[in-house]
Design a protein around this motif. Structure first.
Motif, PDB file in Angstrom:
ATOM      1  N   GLN A 178       0.821  -1.206   0.000  1.00 47.15           N
ATOM      2  CA  GLN A 178       0.000   0.000   0.000  1.00 47.15           C
ATOM      3  C   GLN A 178       0.860   1.263   0.000  1.00 47.15           C
ATOM      4  O   GLN A 178       0.519   2.258  -0.653  1.00 47.15           O
ATOM      5  N   VAL A 179       1.969   1.226   0.720  1.00 39.97           N
ATOM      6  CA  VAL A 179       2.890   2.371   0.730  1.00 39.97           C
ATOM      7  C   VAL A 179       3.498   2.564  -0.652  1.00 39.97           C
ATOM      8  O   VAL A 179       3.590   3.683  -1.161  1.00 39.97           O
ATOM      9  N   LEU A 180       3.874   1.474  -1.285  1.00 34.70           N
ATOM     10  CA  LEU A 180       4.449   1.544  -2.632  1.00 34.70           C
ATOM     11  C   LEU A 180       3.421   2.080  -3.620  1.00 34.70           C
ATOM     12  O   LEU A 180       3.736   2.939  -4.452  1.00 34.70           O
ATOM     13  N   ASP A 181       2.181   1.596  -3.534  1.00 38.66           N
ATOM     14  CA  ASP A 181       1.111   2.083  -4.411  1.00 38.66           C
ATOM     15  C   ASP A 181       0.903   3.584  -4.235  1.00 38.66           C
ATOM     16  O   ASP A 181       0.757   4.327  -5.211  1.00 38.66           O
ATOM     17  N   ALA A 182       0.884   4.040  -2.979  1.00 44.96           N
ATOM     18  CA  ALA A 182       0.689   5.464  -2.705  1.00 44.96           C
ATOM     19  C   ALA A 182       1.833   6.297  -3.272  1.00 44.96           C
ATOM     20  O   ALA A 182       1.616   7.362  -3.862  1.00 44.96           O
TER      21      ALA A 182
END
Length: 123
Positions: free
Chosen positions: A75-79
């Protein structure tokens, strides 16, 4: 960024400062840059390298989950990918973590053009 991440930002900045080999390099923390929609977005660390014919902009995002030893997840990478997809002036994107990354982050980051650096590899 949360308070606990400031120490990690400062460490990354210190490392970059000591290894810079070009007098035309500047390093700033907590920089507000406008994206292509004119919205201000904060970059934890921005490194600008001046070359004869162009400037290379490198953005570092720092995640520090020291208290939980939680690895940075997808999720951090997607953001991060979403944030920088509207910032075409950024030439390189680097995600730094004190506690590492999940296996899925390691799989997806190269495809998204995001470099990963763990503090345990740097220190």
């Amino acid at each position: 960024m949360a308070k606990r991440g400031k120490a990690l930002e400062q460490l990354v900045m210190a490392i970059q400062d000591t290894i810079k080999d070009c007098p035309n390099t500047t390093i700033q923390t907590n920089v507000l840059l406008k994206n292509s929609l004119g919205i201000d977005r904060e970059v934890d660390i921005l490194v600008k390298e001046q070359h004869a014919d162009r400037t290379t902009n490198i953005a570092y995002e720092c995640k520090d989950y020291k208290s939980s030893n939680k690895k940075v997840d997808i999720q951090v990478l997607d953001a991060m990918f979403g944030k920088y997809s509207l910032m075409p002036n950024i030439d390189r994107k680097v995600l730094v973590s004190r506690t590492g990354f999940t296996a899925n982050v390691h799989k997806l980051a190269p495809i998204l053009g995001i470099e990963l650096h763990s503090l345990n590899k740097i220190a």
